[in-house]
Scaffold this active site. Structure first.
Site, PDB file in Angstrom:
ATOM      1  N   GLU A  86       0.789  -1.222   0.000  1.00 25.87           N
ATOM      2  CA  GLU A  86       0.000   0.000   0.000  1.00 25.87           C
ATOM      3  C   GLU A  86       0.827   1.282   0.000  1.00 25.87           C
ATOM      4  O   GLU A  86       0.403   2.288  -0.576  1.00 25.87           O
ATOM      5  CB  GLU A  86      -0.929  -0.005   1.233  1.00 25.87           C
ATOM      6  CG  GLU A  86      -1.944  -1.124   1.256  1.00 25.87           C
ATOM      7  CD  GLU A  86      -2.963  -1.001   0.130  1.00 25.87           C
ATOM      8  OE1 GLU A  86      -3.322   0.137  -0.221  1.00 25.87           O
ATOM      9  OE2 GLU A  86      -3.381  -2.052  -0.402  1.00 25.87           O
ATOM     10  N   SER A 468     -49.370 -25.325  43.309  1.00 29.27           N
ATOM     11  CA  SER A 468     -48.995 -25.507  44.718  1.00 29.27           C
ATOM     12  C   SER A 468     -47.699 -24.817  45.104  1.00 29.27           C
ATOM     13  O   SER A 468     -47.333 -24.805  46.281  1.00 29.27           O
ATOM     14  CB  SER A 468     -48.890 -27.006  45.037  1.00 29.27           C
ATOM     15  OG  SER A 468     -50.165 -27.602  44.957  1.00 29.27           O
TER      16      SER A 468
END
Length: 830
Positions: A86, A468
């Site tokens: 680059e 319950s």
């Protein structure tokens, strides 16, 4: 001379015009030039990561994958690959490359085409951070000025580090750290030279050169990068030859999830979005450490899945999910044709899709989606009675051919020995919540069988009748009214005429068996419905409802009718676990929380949970750790105590009675040895656990909740549609003993998941019983009457009482036959 003078004037004028133009351009683009502070404080868009309390990654959120790295963490070879490809003069220029710019201008003039050449790494950084990708002259001018500005503010290493963390590299990977993970599942230090070159070649065209989508073009680009490394003497010819000969090995790697726990991570996601907003939550690099422990969370997920499959198998095989070919009318498909069809099926949880290839008398051969062939043994098939309804199944199969035929598409799952078992997607749903009752920390939470199947989190969203499981709270209200665990109530049917309805209300025990006068301890342990109703009447409906509200239940969920005593209130599993924790921690209402700590992208702690503890110091204002909207003052971590809602004596007595639900009435031969409804928990072989079953009418909802002083866990099993029953109910008077044992109930349907989970959660942990507090006395009583007893045989036991509530009279006579187990039906009693 005149010509020279005019030429000089021309150049001076051009220079002035150029200078004026340059100054004008600078002021034109100045608003787009970032400040020094902005450049120094650049925030990389890093995804939010969610971890277990012990540091395992369970999920991450955010479209961009980014793993920030420092310049010191980047291998020099990878840096060289980017520089060679680059910007080889990166460490020499001032942010722009004049030679490259001139070259680009020549190309533009000669061809008329606008190309992006001549961009240095600094210019690419300027464009990626602050500019759009439009190819316009003014953008290039802005790019140059910003690049020069960046070079004046940041060092070369800072620029390169920012660039390598910012650059887009395809497959939603931003930065080299993420690219290494996405393409190779590795850290940067573990990449090969060929893999580094592959990543360095991506910035030119991340999509077109992607090694997953375009491996041929990617390989060519990789070799170009390797050639640049060789030309610049970063690698030797031998290294170049070795790297260029390597095949393309990249394939997509998801996030490195160590423990997939989607329900808790979705809770975190929703909280973080509520707290910070979508963009900040997803892109700021937050690290959230949840309250769950990886081992315990995994155990909860396994227990829920295993239990739902067990329930599902009890109710029969619903048949194949598809028929790929009919062996009687069609030729069998080729293996490749079968695999092509299986590839379109999304697998679910632990289930794997398979096609039946052949069936023998006691085995079947199947082909899995990954191309593996497996044999299903008779042990893995024989459960598959044909499903008729949830109440009925066909006869047990005698051969594999009764179950499967070639061409069927089915589900299979693996056993612990890695063999495969015929399976199917369970139709029922479930949830598990486990808390630390001392501070409210959620140790584990699972909201359903599969998050992919349904994102509905039943643990925190499903309000279901608790059956319950409401009784411990009813009995707690009774103790406050003056009842004791030795109080005697009549376990006999209730037949009450309801004028408003014109019918009689007949609450029944489940199963419909009655024992006559019994103590409250035994009534709770055996979940006697009629005793619960009688206690509610003795306490008063409104007073009982007010007592239940103390446990954090919402007023709208507590109905004001006598059916409240049987569990008609609708409560989420998390709310129930929170309420039950009060009995485990000595009477305090803790606040559940699921986030222990939040860190920013740099490891700074932004939030640390500071829950209110079950303690008796002066309570400070309660901290809602569940909503997490903390102030700066809360970061000081001052100790806070959770509010006391019942006495420590009340909490202990209920917990001790719930211990009898598991361990029953003792071991005095057959005369007093009775079982509680939670006896299956004896498999844990721990005396420090208390528990309670819960089953609603027609077995629509089933529960089991249980605890010791360190762990409180609730399990719910039912259907998402509350109108669907799980199977036969123990409320039916007409069931014989074998049918009752086969009915779905809290003990049979929910408790097995609780037992499996608690076995893992308590493994290696010493017993942690709930110790009796001061203010209690232990006195020997007569089991039949609840009065004091001089005897020390099977007719008596020690019972706990709050001081001032113990009986003062001794029993006078004890007929031998009063201790015979009295189990009569409603018809026999009346």
């Amino acid at each position: 001379m005149i010509l020279l003078k005019r030429t000089l004037q021309f150049f001076i004028i051009c220079a002035l015009i150029g200078l004026i133009t340059l100054i004008s351009l600078y002021y034109y683009v100045k608003p787009d030039i970032p400040s020094v502070q902005v450049l120094k404080d650049v925030q990389l868009q890093t995804p939010m990561q969610v971890f277990t309390k012990d540091g395992l990654l369970i999920n991450q959120f955010g479209e961009k994958r980014r793993i920030p790295v420092t310049i010191d963490e980047i291998p020099q070879t990878l840096i060289n690959a980017f520089l060679a490809t680059e910007d080889n003069r990166f460490y020499d220029h001032i942010g722009i490359d004049p030679i490259g710019i001139v070259r680009s201008a020549v190309v533009l003039i000669s061809t008329g085409e606008k190309k992006q050449g001549a961009s240095t790494i600094t210019m690419q950084l300027a464009r990626n951070f602050f500019l759009t990708r439009e190819k316009a002259y003014i953008r290039k001018v802005k790019e140059i000025f910003i690049a020069l500005h960046i070079e004046g503010v940041l060092t070369k290493d800072e620029i390169l580090e920012l660039y390598l963390n910012k650059i887009e590299l395809g497959n939603r990977a931003f930065g080299i750290g993420a690219a290494a993970q996405v393409y190779y599942g590795k850290e940067l230090k573990d990449l090969t030279l060929a893999q580094m070159a592959m990543i360095a070649g991506l910035p030119k065209a991340p999509s077109a050169l992607n090694p997953i989508r375009n491996p041929t073009r990617a390989k060519a680009r990789r070799n170009v990068v390797l050639g640049r490394l060789l030309t610049e003497d970063y690698i030797t010819q031998e290294q170049y030859n070795e790297a260029t000969s390597q095949p393309i090995t990249a394939y997509f790697h998801g996030a490195e999830i160590n423990l997939y726990a989607p329900y808790i991570s979705e809770m975190v996601r929703a909280e973080m979005v509520s707290r910070y907003g979508v963009d900040k939550a997803y892109n700021s690099g937050f690290k959230i450490f949840t309250s769950v422990e990886s081992k315990v969370q995994k155990a909860a997920q396994n227990a829920l899945v295993n239990n739902l499959h067990s329930y599902d198998m009890r109710h029969g095989f619903r048949g194949p999910t598809d028929v790929l070919w009919n062996p009687e009318t069609q030729p069998a498909l080729t293996e490749q044709q079968i695999l092509n069809k299986l590839q379109s099926v999304n697998e679910l949880g632990t289930l794997k899709v398979a096609a039946v290839l052949s069936v023998n008398n006691k085995t079947a051969t199947v082909l899995l989606k990954n191309g593996e062939q497996a044999t299903l043994s008779w042990d893995s098939l024989k459960w598959a009675r044909k499903y008729i309804t949830r109440y009925r199944q066909s006869f047990a199969p005698k051969a594999a051919t009764d179950i499967l035929t070639p061409g069927m598409q089915i589900w299979v799952r693996q056993n612990e020995d890695n063999s495969y078992l015929l399976s199917q997607i369970p139709e029922a749903s479930s949830a598990i919540v486990s808390l630390d009752p001392q501070d409210g920390r959620i140790k584990a939470i699972v909201g359903g069988y599969s998050f992919e199947q349904s994102q509905y989190n039943r643990a925190i969203q499903a309000k279901r009748q608790v059956g319950s499981n409401i009784k411990p709270f009813i009995y707690s209200a009774a103790l406050e009214k003056g009842y004791t665990l030795a109080s005697i109530l009549n376990d006999a049917p209730i037949n009450q005429w309801d004028k408003s309805q014109g019918v009689a209300w007949r609450p029944k025990n489940s199963p419909a068996v009655y024992n006559g006068p019994i103590r409250i301890r035994r009534a709770l342990a055996q979940s006697k419905n009629v005793i619960s109703v009688r206690l509610l009447r003795g306490v008063g409906l409104q007073r009982t409802a007010d007592h239940l509200l103390k446990f954090g239940f919402k007023d709208a969920d507590i109905n004001r009718s006598e059916s409240l005593a049987l569990g008609s209130a609708s409560i989420t599993p998390l709310e129930l676990a929170r309420g039950m924790s009060t009995f485990a921690n000595g009477g305090h209402l803790i606040e559940p929380y699921f986030i222990s700590e939040i860190q920013d992208a740099y490891g700074n702690v932004l939030f640390k949970a500071n829950p209110a503890l079950a303690c008796d110091e002066e309570p400070l204002p309660t901290h809602n750790a569940l909503s997490m909207h903390n102030s700066d003052d809360e970061m000081e971590q001052t100790k806070k105590c959770a509010p006391r809602i019942i006495s420590k004596q009340n909490a202990f007595l209920i917990a001790d009675a719930m211990n009898s639900a598991i361990w029953g009435g003792g071991s005095w031969a057959h005369k007093t040895g009775w079982s509680g409804t939670g006896w299956r928990a004896q498999a844990l072989d721990r005396r420090d656990i208390s528990g309670k079953t819960g089953t609603t009418n027609d077995s629509v909802d089933t529960w089991f909740s249980g605890f010791n002083s360190n762990v409180m866990t609730s399990v719910w099993v039912g259907f998402d549609n509350p109108g669907n029953a799980l199977g036969r109910s123990t409320y039916n008077n007409n069931l014989d003993s074998s049918q009752i044992s086969g009915a779905e109930s809290g003990a049979k349907t929910a408790q097995p998941a609780w037992v499996e989970f608690m076995k893992a959660a308590l493994e290696g942990k010493p017993e942690a019983p709930i110790e009796p507090p001061e203010g209690l006395v232990s006195i020997r009583i007569d089991l039949a009457t609840g009065l004091l007893s001089h005897k020390n045989d099977y007719t008596s036991r020690f019972e706990y009482f709050e001081k001032g509530t113990a009986p003062t009279k001794y029993v006078l006579s004890q007929p031998n036959d009063i201790f015979e187990e009295d189990t009569k039906t409603e018809e026999e009693l009346f």
